[in-house]
Design an enzyme around this catalytic site. Structure first.
Site, PDB file in Angstrom:
ATOM      1  N   ASP A 135      28.251  25.421  39.530  1.00 16.67           N
ATOM      2  CA  ASP A 135      28.520  24.684  38.288  1.00 16.67           C
ATOM      3  C   ASP A 135      27.596  23.471  38.228  1.00 16.67           C
ATOM      4  OD1 ASP A 135      29.601  23.124  36.272  1.00 16.67           O
ATOM      5  OD2 ASP A 135      31.401  22.590  37.411  1.00 16.67           O
ATOM      6  N   ASP A 192      27.223  28.201  35.942  1.00 16.43           N
ATOM      7  CA  ASP A 192      26.344  28.332  34.775  1.00 16.43           C
ATOM      8  C   ASP A 192      24.913  28.643  35.221  1.00 16.43           C
ATOM      9  OD1 ASP A 192      25.160  25.728  35.421  1.00 16.43           O
ATOM     10  OD2 ASP A 192      27.103  24.938  34.787  1.00 16.43           O
ATOM     11  N   ASP A 216      27.464  49.349  33.301  1.00 20.83           N
ATOM     12  CA  ASP A 216      28.915  49.277  33.443  1.00 20.83           C
ATOM     13  C   ASP A 216      29.570  50.599  33.007  1.00 20.83           C
ATOM     14  OD1 ASP A 216      31.165  47.280  33.845  1.00 20.83           O
ATOM     15  OD2 ASP A 216      31.666  48.001  31.854  1.00 20.83           O
ATOM     16  N   GLU A 237      27.289  52.357  37.386  1.00 15.72           N
ATOM     17  CA  GLU A 237      28.624  52.177  37.969  1.00 15.72           C
ATOM     18  C   GLU A 237      29.441  53.416  37.635  1.00 15.72           C
ATOM     19  OE1 GLU A 237      32.595  49.402  37.898  1.00 15.72           O
ATOM     20  OE2 GLU A 237      31.593  49.953  36.060  1.00 15.72           O
TER      21      GLU A 237
HETATM   22  C1  NOJ Z   1      33.659  47.574  35.312  1.00 17.18           C
HETATM   23  C2  NOJ Z   1      33.376  46.144  35.662  1.00 17.18           C
HETATM   24  O1  NOJ Z   1      32.865  46.082  36.959  1.00 17.18           O
HETATM   25  C3  NOJ Z   1      34.670  45.394  35.483  1.00 17.18           C
HETATM   26  O2  NOJ Z   1      34.611  44.088  35.987  1.00 17.18           O
HETATM   27  C4  NOJ Z   1      35.028  45.395  34.028  1.00 17.18           C
HETATM   28  O3  NOJ Z   1      36.285  44.773  33.852  1.00 17.18           O
HETATM   29  C5  NOJ Z   1      35.105  46.836  33.492  1.00 17.18           C
HETATM   30  N1  NOJ Z   1      34.007  47.653  33.935  1.00 17.18           N
HETATM   31  C6  NOJ Z   1      35.120  46.851  31.996  1.00 17.18           C
HETATM   32  O4  NOJ Z   1      33.871  46.504  31.493  1.00 17.18           O
END
Ligand code: NOJ
Length: 559
Positions: free
Chosen positions: A24, A32, A205, A272
Site C-alpha cells: 500500500d 496499489d 480465468d 485456469e
Molecule cells: C477464479 C478466480 O481465481 C477466483 O478468484 C474468482 O473468484 C473466480 N474465478 C471468478 O472469477
C-alpha cells in the site's frame, strides 16, 4: 551463457501478485500499483522473471477484481492507466515480463454491457449475455438444472424482462455469450489492447466455462456432492453441458491465433482449468495450437512423500511430454497456502521449493510463499470473500473440521492477507495505525522479507539460491527430465536427471522426503554440489553424499 532457442515462457519463473495485498503506497490499507512498483527491485533480486497480476481493472470489487466493470480502465484504488503503463515499463526495464489476468467468461453485473442487456429484451446488448426463458409452464423456474460452480442453480431470474440469466460463478458475475460474434470480437480486441500496451501474456480465468450447450440440455446426474481435481461433478450433477464444452476447446485455438499473430509471436496464455490431466491436455490443442500452458492443480494437494511426488512427476511427463510443458503451482489466491497444508515447517517448505524449481515445468510462486506466509484462520461469518459469505449461516465448527482434515478453507481471505515485508506493525504493508484490508497473519513478525534477507539459511535465501541456479543452468530451465524409478537410492529419495540436449549439460536432483539422514552412493565421483536447500551445502564423502532431513540438492557428477 547460451540460453537455447526455446520460447522464453517455457523457461520462465512466474510470481503471482495479488494487488490488493502486496504493498500500500497511499496509507489506506489497500495495496496499489505504485506500491507494487516500489517492490519490483525486490522481485528482480529474488530472481523472478515474470509477474502475473490478479485483476486490477475497474470493478465494484465484489469479488475483488474478478468482477470487471471496464476492461480497459484501472480501478481507482489501485491507480490510473498511467500507473499501469509505468508498471509495464518498469517491469520491462528490469528485463522481466508481465502477465495480465483476463476474465473472459463473465463481467460484473455493474458493467454497462450488462446494464444495457438487462434493460430490455430488445436492447442491442441483450444477446451479449446468456438469457433464457424459464421452464414451462409459467417460466418461474430456472430453464434447466445447470448449477453454478459455487452453490445451487446458476440461473438468476430477472423480473422486469421475465427471463433468466446464466452465471457460472456468483450471481453478480453474469456470463458473456460467446456464441455472439460481437462478444468474441470485443474480448479479442480487449486482449489486443493490453498486448499493444506491452502485456507478455495472459492468465485466463475459469476458461473452461466459456461455452455452454446451445440446446440448453439438462446436465446428467452424478453421485458426487463435492468436486475434486479429478472430477468437476458436484451437487449431484455432472457439468457435461457447462464445462469443457467442445466449443470452448475450439475457442482456445482462436485465442492462440490472436496472440500469436499479434506482432511478436512470443507471448503466452495459461488457462485456469480444474480438471484431470487428460482434459487439461485437450486445452493445449491436438497439435499444440491451443493454450500454451494450463495450471495443473493436482500439485496443490500433493503429499510430501517420495512415492506421491514420483507418481505426479511421472503423470506430468506422460501427459505433457515435450514440446508440451506442465506448470508447478502450489498456492494461489483461492486455495490453502502450501506451507500450512504441509504442516508449517520451513525444512519442508524449502524442499517443496526445490521440487518446484528443479522439476521440468513452469513454476508459479504465490506472493509470500518465499517467506513462508501461512494460511490465517479467519471466521467465515466476518469474511470479505463473497464465496465464503454464501456459507456464513453454517456454524464455524464445521469449517474448522474441514480445515483440519482436508486442509481446505471456504474463506479465501485466509490466503490473501497482506504481504509480510518486515516485523513492524502491519508488516510494512501499510503504515502503522492503519487497518489493512485484511488482518496480518500472526507469524509475520518472524516470517517476513527483512528478517529473512539477513539470515543466510532462511527460506527466502533458499528460494534465491534455487532461482539463481535455475536461471544460469540450461538443464534446469530447458532440459529434459528423466525420473529414476530404479532402487539405486533410498526409497524416500526422489531422484531425477535434467539434461539439456540443446546446450549440453546435465544435473542430478535428489530430494529427501523423510526426516532422516540418508546416504547416497553415486556410481561415479561427485563433481560439484550446484545448490542445496541447506547451507553450507556439504556432506560429500567419497563417491557419495549424506542428505540431511528434508534436504533437496542439485549436483553434477563426473560423467
Ligand atoms: C477464479 C478466480 O481465481 C477466483 O478468484 C474468482 O473468484 C473466480 N474465478 C471468478 O472469477
Amino acid at each position: 551463457m547460451k540460453r537455447g532457442n526455446q520460447p522464453w515462457w517455457k523457461k520462465t519463473v512466474v510470481y503471482q501478485v495479488y494487488p490488493r495485498s502486496f504493498k500500500d503506497s497511499t496509507g489506506n490499507g489497500i495495496g496499489d500499483i505504485p506500491g507494487i512498483i516500489s517492490k519490483l527491485d525486490y522481485l528482480a533480486d529474488l530472481g523472478i522473471e515474470t509477474i502475473w497480476f490478479s485483476p486490477f481493472f475497474d470493478s465494484p470489487q465484489e469479488d475483488f477484481g474478478y468482477d470487471i466493470r471496464n476492461y480497459r480502465a484501472i480501478a481507482p484504488e489501485y491507480g490510473t492507466l498511467q500507473d499501469c503503463e509505468a508498471l509495464i515499463n518498469e517491469i520491462h526495464a528490469r528485463d522481466m515480463r508481465i502477465v495480465f489476468d483476463m476474465v473472459l467468461n463473465h463481467t460484473s453485473d455493474q458493467h454497462p454491457w450488462f446494464l444495457a442487456s438487462k434493460s430490455s429484451k430488445n436492447d442491442p446488448k441483450r444477446g451479449w449475455y446468456v438469457w433464457h426463458d424459464g421452464r414451462k409452464p409459467g417460466g418461474k423456474k430456472p430453464p434447466n438444472n445447470w448449477k453454478s460452480m459455487i452453490t445451487g442453480s446458476g440461473w438468476h431470474y430477472h423480473e422486469p424482462t421475465d427471463q433468466w440469466y446464466w452465471a457460472q460463478f456468483l450471481p453478480f458475475q453474469p456470463d458473456l455469450n460467446y456464441r455472439n460474434p460481437e462478444v468474441r470480437g470485443e474480448m479479442l480486441d480487449t486482449m489486443k489492447f493490453w498486448l499493444s500496451k506491452g502485456a507478455d501474456g495472459f492468465r485466463l480465468d475459469i476458461i473452461n466455462a466459456i461455452y455452454e450447450d446451445d440446446e440448453f440440455r439438462d446436465n446428467p446426474r452424478s453421485w458426487r456432492l463435492l468436486p475434486s481435481e479429478e472430477s468437476p461433478a458436484m451437487l449431484f450433477t455432472n457439468p457435461k453441458y457447462t464445462l469443457n464444452h467442445p466449443d470452448t476447446l475450439a475457442f482456445m485455438r482462436v485465442l492462440r491465433d490472436a496472440i500469436d499473430t499479434f506482432d511478436d509471436p512470443s507471448r503466452f496464455m495459461v488457462g485456469e482449468v480444474s480438471a484431470p490431466l487428460p482434459i487439461l491436455k485437450q486445452y493445449m490443442g491436438e497439435s499444440g495450437d491451443g493454450l500454451n500452458l494450463t495450471f495443473q492443480f493436482q500439485s496443490l494437494s500433493l503429499k510430501m512423500r517420495a512415492k506421491a511426488v514420483r507418481g505426479l512427476l511421472e503423470d506430468y511427463e506422460e501427459w505433457f511430454p515435450a514440446p508440451l510443458i506442465p506448470t508447478w503451482v502450489f498456492s494461489n489466491h483461492d486455495r490453502f497456502r502450501r506451507i500450512s497444508r504441509i504442516g508449517g515447517g520451513i525444512l519442508q517448505a524449502k524442499l517443496n521449493a526445490a521440487l518446484q524449481l528443479t522439476a521440468r515445468g513452469v513454476p508459479f510462486i504465490y506472493y509470500g510463499e518465499e517467506v513462508g506466509m501461512e494460511q490465517h484462520h479467519l471466521p467465515v461469518k466476518y469474511s470479505k470473500d463473497p464465496v465464503a459469505l454464501k456459507f456464513k449461516h453454517i456454524p464455524q465448527f464445521i469449517f474448522n473440521i474441514a480445515r483440519k482434515i482436508a486442509k481446505e478453507s471456504i474463506n479465501r481471505d485466509e490466503c490473501r492477507t497482506p504481504m509480510q515485508w518486515n516485523a513492524s506493525e502491519n508488516g510494512g504493508f501499510c503504515p502503522a495505525g492503519v487497518d489493512p484490508w485484511l488482518p496480518m497473519t500472526p507469524s509475520y513478525r518472524e516470517r517476513n522479507v527483512a528478517v529473512q534477507e539477513n539470515e543466510p539459511d532462511s527460506l527466502l535465501n533458499c528460494y534465491k539460491r534455487f532461482l539463481h541456479a535455475r536461471k544460469i543452468m540450461p538443464p534446469l530451465h530447458a532440459g529434459d527430465m528423466t525420473i529414476d524409478t530404479s532402487d539405486a537410492y533410498p526409497s524416500h529419495v526422489v531422484h531425477f536427471i535434467r539434461e539439456c540436449r540443446e546446450t549440453g549439460g546435465r544435473v542430478d536432483v535428489f530430494l529427501n522426503f523423510s526426516g532422516n539422514d540418508l546416504d547416497l552412493n553415486f556410481p561415479v565421483p561427485l563433481k560439484e554440489i550446484v545448490v542445496s536447500t541447506r547451507i553450507p551445502a556439504e556432506g560429500a564423502i567419497g563417491n557419495g553424499i549424506k542428505l540431511t532431513p528434508w534436504e533437496g540438492i542439485v549436483v553434477q557428477l563426473q560423467r
